[in-house]
Design a protein around this motif. Structure first.
Motif, short mmCIF file in Angstrom:
data_model
loop_
_atom_site.label_atom_id
_atom_site.label_comp_id
_atom_site.label_asym_id
_atom_site.label_seq_id
_atom_site.Cartn_x
_atom_site.Cartn_y
_atom_site.Cartn_z
N GLU A 277 0.84 -1.20 0.00
CA GLU A 277 0.00 0.00 0.00
C GLU A 277 0.87 1.25 0.00
O GLU A 277 2.00 1.24 0.52
CB GLU A 277 -0.89 0.04 1.24
CG GLU A 277 -1.92 -1.06 1.33
CD GLU A 277 -3.08 -0.67 2.23
OE1 GLU A 277 -3.56 0.49 2.12
OE2 GLU A 277 -3.51 -1.52 3.02
N HIS A 278 0.31 2.33 -0.55
CA HIS A 278 0.99 3.62 -0.43
C HIS A 278 1.07 3.98 1.05
O HIS A 278 0.12 3.76 1.82
CB HIS A 278 0.25 4.70 -1.21
CG HIS A 278 1.00 5.99 -1.29
ND1 HIS A 278 0.89 6.97 -0.33
CD2 HIS A 278 1.90 6.45 -2.20
CE1 HIS A 278 1.68 7.98 -0.65
NE2 HIS A 278 2.30 7.69 -1.78
N VAL A 279 2.19 4.55 1.45
CA VAL A 279 2.45 4.80 2.86
C VAL A 279 1.41 5.71 3.50
O VAL A 279 1.15 5.62 4.72
CB VAL A 279 3.87 5.39 3.02
CG1 VAL A 279 3.98 6.76 2.38
CG2 VAL A 279 4.31 5.43 4.48
N ASP A 280 0.76 6.59 2.72
CA ASP A 280 -0.20 7.53 3.28
C ASP A 280 -1.65 7.10 3.14
O ASP A 280 -2.56 7.91 3.38
CB ASP A 280 -0.01 8.92 2.64
CG ASP A 280 1.30 9.58 3.09
OD1 ASP A 280 1.57 9.55 4.30
OD2 ASP A 280 2.02 10.11 2.24
N ASN A 281 -1.90 5.86 2.75
CA ASN A 281 -3.29 5.39 2.68
C ASN A 281 -3.95 5.47 4.05
O ASN A 281 -3.39 5.04 5.06
CB ASN A 281 -3.34 3.93 2.20
CG ASN A 281 -3.24 3.81 0.69
OD1 ASN A 281 -3.15 4.81 -0.02
ND2 ASN A 281 -3.26 2.58 0.20
N GLN A 282 -5.15 6.00 4.06
CA GLN A 282 -5.92 6.07 5.30
C GLN A 282 -6.36 4.66 5.70
O GLN A 282 -6.93 3.93 4.89
CB GLN A 282 -7.14 6.97 5.09
CG GLN A 282 -6.78 8.40 4.73
CD GLN A 282 -7.94 9.16 4.14
OE1 GLN A 282 -8.75 9.74 4.86
NE2 GLN A 282 -8.02 9.18 2.81
N GLY A 283 -6.09 4.30 6.94
CA GLY A 283 -6.46 2.96 7.40
C GLY A 283 -5.53 1.87 6.93
O GLY A 283 -5.89 0.69 6.98
N ARG A 284 -4.32 2.23 6.51
CA ARG A 284 -3.39 1.24 5.92
C ARG A 284 -3.16 0.04 6.84
O ARG A 284 -3.11 -1.10 6.37
CB ARG A 284 -2.06 1.94 5.60
CG ARG A 284 -0.96 1.02 5.12
CD ARG A 284 0.22 1.79 4.55
NE ARG A 284 0.85 2.66 5.54
CZ ARG A 284 1.88 2.31 6.30
NH1 ARG A 284 2.38 1.08 6.22
NH2 ARG A 284 2.42 3.17 7.16
N CYS A 285 -2.99 0.27 8.12
CA CYS A 285 -2.71 -0.83 9.04
C CYS A 285 -3.89 -1.12 9.98
O CYS A 285 -3.70 -1.76 11.03
CB CYS A 285 -1.45 -0.52 9.86
SG CYS A 285 0.03 -0.22 8.87
N ASP A 286 -5.08 -0.66 9.61
CA ASP A 286 -6.27 -0.92 10.44
C ASP A 286 -6.55 -2.41 10.53
O ASP A 286 -6.21 -3.19 9.65
CB ASP A 286 -7.49 -0.21 9.86
CG ASP A 286 -7.48 1.29 10.13
OD1 ASP A 286 -6.56 1.78 10.79
OD2 ASP A 286 -8.42 1.98 9.67
N TRP A 287 -7.18 -2.80 11.63
CA TRP A 287 -7.72 -4.14 11.87
C TRP A 287 -6.63 -5.19 12.12
O TRP A 287 -6.64 -5.84 13.16
CB TRP A 287 -8.63 -4.60 10.73
CG TRP A 287 -9.82 -3.73 10.47
CD1 TRP A 287 -10.00 -2.89 9.41
CD2 TRP A 287 -10.98 -3.60 11.29
NE1 TRP A 287 -11.21 -2.25 9.51
CE2 TRP A 287 -11.84 -2.66 10.64
CE3 TRP A 287 -11.39 -4.17 12.49
CZ2 TRP A 287 -13.07 -2.28 11.18
CZ3 TRP A 287 -12.63 -3.80 13.02
CH2 TRP A 287 -13.44 -2.87 12.36
N ILE A 288 -5.73 -5.41 11.15
CA ILE A 288 -4.78 -6.52 11.29
C ILE A 288 -3.33 -6.05 11.39
O ILE A 288 -2.43 -6.87 11.57
CB ILE A 288 -4.91 -7.52 10.13
CG1 ILE A 288 -4.60 -6.86 8.78
CG2 ILE A 288 -6.30 -8.15 10.10
CD1 ILE A 288 -4.58 -7.83 7.61
N GLY A 289 -3.07 -4.75 11.29
CA GLY A 289 -1.72 -4.23 11.38
C GLY A 289 -0.95 -4.42 10.09
O GLY A 289 -1.46 -4.95 9.10
N CYS A 290 0.31 -3.97 10.07
CA CYS A 290 1.23 -4.12 8.94
C CYS A 290 2.47 -4.85 9.43
O CYS A 290 3.03 -4.49 10.47
CB CYS A 290 1.61 -2.76 8.37
SG CYS A 290 0.24 -1.83 7.64
#
Length: 503
Positions: A277-290
């Motif tokens: 994902e692009h680093v600035d995506n909103q919610g990029r690491c939501d729910w399950i993390g990165c």
């Protein structure tokens, strides 16, 4: 959530690469996709980028024509396909094509997403929540923001040459060929059980794509829609951009930004799965993390302090944003916000990019990406996936905030794609989603191990206690949903809505 934060790369992984793109994972590593999955994810990232997938790989639309002709029989020259034609035709009618890189990037028209949940801004933002006198992005409930982006984003799905050639050579670009695999599989079950047929000695009895197969799904957004979706192009890190047709009844092109992309590799029998994902995506690491143990250091501002009697805390995992409750407990997710963009590239990935010339050039605003575009350095690994469950039996999860918009909390790439299958008519057997809803009221996808009942029925007793053999319900399409695009050879026969219709 600790099981989602596992360190996936073995300490024995020691990655190097030469200028030709040949990777070495160290003397102790015999299967890097399993032992070094995060490093391997970045390896296939480099293969896709150096291979210029946007100009050289075949898209779904180019692979599955709307009015397909069969592969030519010996001596046949009319109304048949003799080869995968080299052409930049973005929408062939009869035969699959492979782009000609000498002609530049094909004019692919992005299409609406196949999986992401889609909720319109009007349906999501019913009231002026922030009291500024207008209905806008700030009025969309956080749990629906990714689904609103899902309604606005578009996608393109690409396949590399080994995958394209296999599909063509075996006549799997139309429903007749897919139905033939089902019939052959049913015959093997009936006449050979408990034995199987030998691959390459007759018609296909199962779809088994070449080990070198790669497929990539790119999620794109018309740049003109960025601001209304809370994307600040002046503040955010640069995006890879593509100039592509807008679609509809206009010949005009538009600029699209690359929000995210999945890459899948047949290096494992059940495929290797990864997403960026692009680093600035909103919610990029939501729910399950990165989770990335090879590419970038996870900056954890409020992480645990190290203790002398314990190992040092790991720096591979970005935990979902959370809210602190009144009693000090951290139990609620704080959804649809951005995550730390200042993460540091690790030395191993920096050496790979430097050696292969990825992200090492000047900014590119041409509308056609280049491997050297510095914007490639602004994409982050969300995670890698190699198994249905963890060693302790928990379902593994993987999904990104754009491709799996609205259902990241239940997403598992490997489990979802295991459902890809066709019936005796060469038509899809199962849907992507299951009969269950998330807390936001959006359909869930499946995770965990596949169910045998998706594909076969068990033996049972019939009339007069006669034992009936197990029945074949559907044939797996080797984890590839793209076969859902296959059209019938007979114009007007049952198939997807995109197929040619009778006059």
């Amino acid at each position: 959530m600790q099981y989602l934060a596992d360190l996936r790369d073995s300490p024995e992984c020691a990655v190097t690469v030469d200028g030709e793109g040949r990777f070495d994972f160290g003397p102790e590593i015999s299967n890097p996709s399993m032992s070094c999955p995060d490093a391997f994810a970045w390896k296939i990232f480099t293969e896709a980028v150096r291979g210029e997938f946007w100009s050289r790989w075949t898209t779904d639309v180019q692979m599955w024509p709307t009015a397909p002709w069969p592969v030519c029989e010996p001596g046949q020259t009319e109304n048949c396909c003799s080869t995968v034609e080299v052409s930049n035709n973005p929408d062939p009618e009869h035969c699959p094509v492979r782009p000609d890189p000498a002609l530049g990037m094909p004019a692919h028209t992005p299409h609406e997403p196949s999986k992401a949940h889609q909720v319109s801004m009007e349906d999501a933002a019913k009231t002026d929540r922030d009291g500024d006198g207008s209905i806008d992005w700030d009025d969309v409930p956080p749990e629906l923001k990714t689904a609103v982006i899902g309604a606005e984003q578009v996608e393109l799905v690409y396949h590399n040459r080994p995958m394209t050639d296999y599909i063509f050579a075996n006549g799997l670009y139309h429903t007749v060929g897919l139905g033939r695999v089902f019939q052959t599989r049913a015959g093997v079950m009936e006449h050979y059980a408990p034995y199987n047929g030998v691959a390459g000695t007759g018609p296909l009895s199962q779809i088994d794509l070449p080990i070198r197969s790669l497929m990539l799904k790119a999620n794109l957004l018309d740049i003109r829609k960025a601001k209304e979706l809370g994307i600040d192009l002046e503040k955010n890190a640069d995006y890879i951009t593509l100039d592509l047709p807008k679609g509809g009844n206009t010949p005009e092109t538009g600029t699209y930004i690359l929000l995210s992309f999945h890459i899948s590799s047949k290096d494992l029998p059940n495929w290797f799965w990864t997403t960026f994902e692009h680093v600035d995506n909103q919610g990029r690491c939501d729910w399950i993390g990165c989770n990335d143990s090879f590419g970038y250091v996870a900056r954890v501002s409020e992480g645990p302090a190290a203790r002398d009697d314990l190992p040092e805390p790991a720096d591979n995992y970005v935990s979902p944003n959370q809210l602190e409750m009144a009693d000090g407990a951290v139990v609620a997710f704080d959804l649809a916000r951005t995550y730390d963009a200042d993460s540091e590239m690790r030395d191993g990935l920096a050496a790979v990019f430097r050696t292969l010339g990825i992200g090492t050039g000047a900014a590119n605003e041409s509308g056609t990406p280049r491997p050297a575009d510095p914007a490639w350095r602004n994409y982050r690994l969300k995670g890698s996936q190699t198994n249905f469950v963890t060693p302790t039996g928990r379902p593994t999860q993987l999904g990104n905030s754009v491709t799996e918009a609205g259902f990241t909390n239940s997403s598992s790439c490997i489990s979802c794609h295991a459902r890809a299958s066709v019936t005796e008519k060469g038509l899809p057997n199962l849907s992507i989603f299951v009969s269950d809803l998330s807390d936001a009221g959006l359909p869930k996808s499946t995770n965990g191990v596949p169910a045998p009942s998706w594909f076969t029925t068990s033996a049972y007793y019939g009339v007069g206690d006669q034992v009936l053999a197990p029945g074949l319900v559907a044939v797996q399409t080797d984890f590839v949903w793209g076969f859902r695009n296959a059209c019938p050879i007979e114009v007007g026969a049952q198939g997807p809505h995109r197929c040619a219709k009778k006059d």
